[in-house]
Design an enzyme around this catalytic site. Structure first.
Site, PDB file in Angstrom:
ATOM      1  N   ILE A 119       0.834  -1.190   0.000  1.00  0.00           N
ATOM      2  CA  ILE A 119       0.000   0.000   0.000  1.00  0.00           C
ATOM      3  C   ILE A 119       0.878   1.252   0.000  1.00  0.00           C
ATOM      4  O   ILE A 119       1.957   1.267   0.583  1.00  0.00           O
ATOM      5  CB  ILE A 119      -0.957  -0.012   1.225  1.00  0.00           C
ATOM      6  CG1 ILE A 119      -1.946   1.161   1.176  1.00  0.00           C
ATOM      7  CG2 ILE A 119      -0.205  -0.054   2.542  1.00  0.00           C
ATOM      8  CD1 ILE A 119      -3.077   1.057   2.197  1.00  0.00           C
ATOM      9  N   CYS A 120       0.422   2.282  -0.690  1.00  0.00           N
ATOM     10  CA  CYS A 120       1.037   3.609  -0.683  1.00  0.00           C
ATOM     11  C   CYS A 120       2.527   3.529  -1.065  1.00  0.00           C
ATOM     12  O   CYS A 120       2.869   3.030  -2.122  1.00  0.00           O
ATOM     13  CB  CYS A 120       0.823   4.246   0.688  1.00  0.00           C
ATOM     14  SG  CYS A 120       1.225   6.004   0.792  1.00  0.00           S
ATOM     15  N   GLY A 121       3.412   4.009  -0.213  1.00  0.00           N
ATOM     16  CA  GLY A 121       4.832   4.061  -0.542  1.00  0.00           C
ATOM     17  C   GLY A 121       5.465   2.719  -0.819  1.00  0.00           C
ATOM     18  O   GLY A 121       6.480   2.635  -1.525  1.00  0.00           O
ATOM     19  N   THR A 123       4.224   0.480  -2.689  1.00  0.00           N
ATOM     20  CA  THR A 123       4.074   0.196  -4.122  1.00  0.00           C
ATOM     21  C   THR A 123       5.232   0.802  -4.907  1.00  0.00           C
ATOM     22  O   THR A 123       5.681   0.237  -5.902  1.00  0.00           O
ATOM     23  CB  THR A 123       2.737   0.721  -4.671  1.00  0.00           C
ATOM     24  OG1 THR A 123       2.688   2.151  -4.553  1.00  0.00           O
ATOM     25  CG2 THR A 123       1.557   0.108  -3.930  1.00  0.00           C
TER      26      THR A 123
END
Length: 222
Positions: A119-121, A123
């Site tokens: 999730i988020c960073g 990725t």
């Protein structure tokens, strides 16, 4: 796309490894870790999963919310099987080279059929290692991965949705934590389908009828 739930063999049948690092975004993991660890809405007779925090060292990690986490184990201690799940949270420190070991471990997970959820960073960390170049995925909006991951080549596989499932890879934007949690729980296969739908509707809308529907699914599960 049809999702294949993980099948257990009795007892503790799946291990959830949660990678922890400084500046970890606490809220992005909250829904999924609390439900998988507590087992409060699991199917009748379903065993709890084993949830372990893992990091590059045994030193305490300080989250973005100011909490301190002492990792259970090291990256080298991870046992990869088809019933293993790796959760990679967002953080501001993913660019540190010391996190390369867990991304290489994520590559091993994916190649062996184990599940990786980012999730988020996180990725962006996968994108930096080319793990999103050939698979449907999402992140923090179109253009984000190009901005933070210069080697990213997966533009044609980018899906502009809050959270995306591609077999054993589940990716999410920073705003998709609830849907991401739902997709992970569905993939692990520990909720009844009607329990999961009521759970998701309640937490996404706050409407009380969904809470009562959720409780009803649990009583009918007895």
């Amino acid at each position: 796309m049809k999702k294949q739930a993980i099948k257990g063999n009795g007892g503790i049948y799946v291990t959830i490894y949660v990678y922890v690092l400084d500046t970890l975004a606490d809220w992005e993991l909250g829904y999924v870790t609390s439900e998988l660890n507590s087992g409060r809405f699991f199917k009748k007779g379903e065993q709890r999963v084993s949830l372990k925090t893992v990091s590059y060292s045994k030193e305490p990690v300080n989250t973005m919310g100011g909490l301190t986490i002492v990792p259970h184990c090291l990256v080298d201690d991870i046992v990869v099987s088809e019933t293993s799940v790796l959760l990679l949270p967002g953080a501001d420190t993913w660019n540190d080279p010391k996190h390369g070991a867990i991304i290489e471990k994520a590559r091993e997970f994916l190649s062996l059929g184990a599940t990786v959820c980012a999730i988020c960073g996180a990725t962006a960390a996968l994108a930096n290692f080319g793990l999103l170049d050939q698979r449907p995925h999402t992140s923090n909006g179109p253009g984000f991965l190009e901005m933070v991951s210069p080697g990213y080549q997966g533009q044609r596989f980018y899906v502009d949705k809050p959270s995306v499932v591609d077999h054993n890879l589940i990716t999410s934007s920073s705003t998709g934590a609830l849907l991401w949690a739902k997709q992970i729980i569905e993939h692990v296969g520990v909720f009844q389908s009607n329990t999961l739908e009521s759970w998701y509707e309640y937490f996404s809308t706050g409407e009380p009828q969904h809470f009562f529907a959720l409780m009803h699914t649990m009583s009918s599960n007895d």
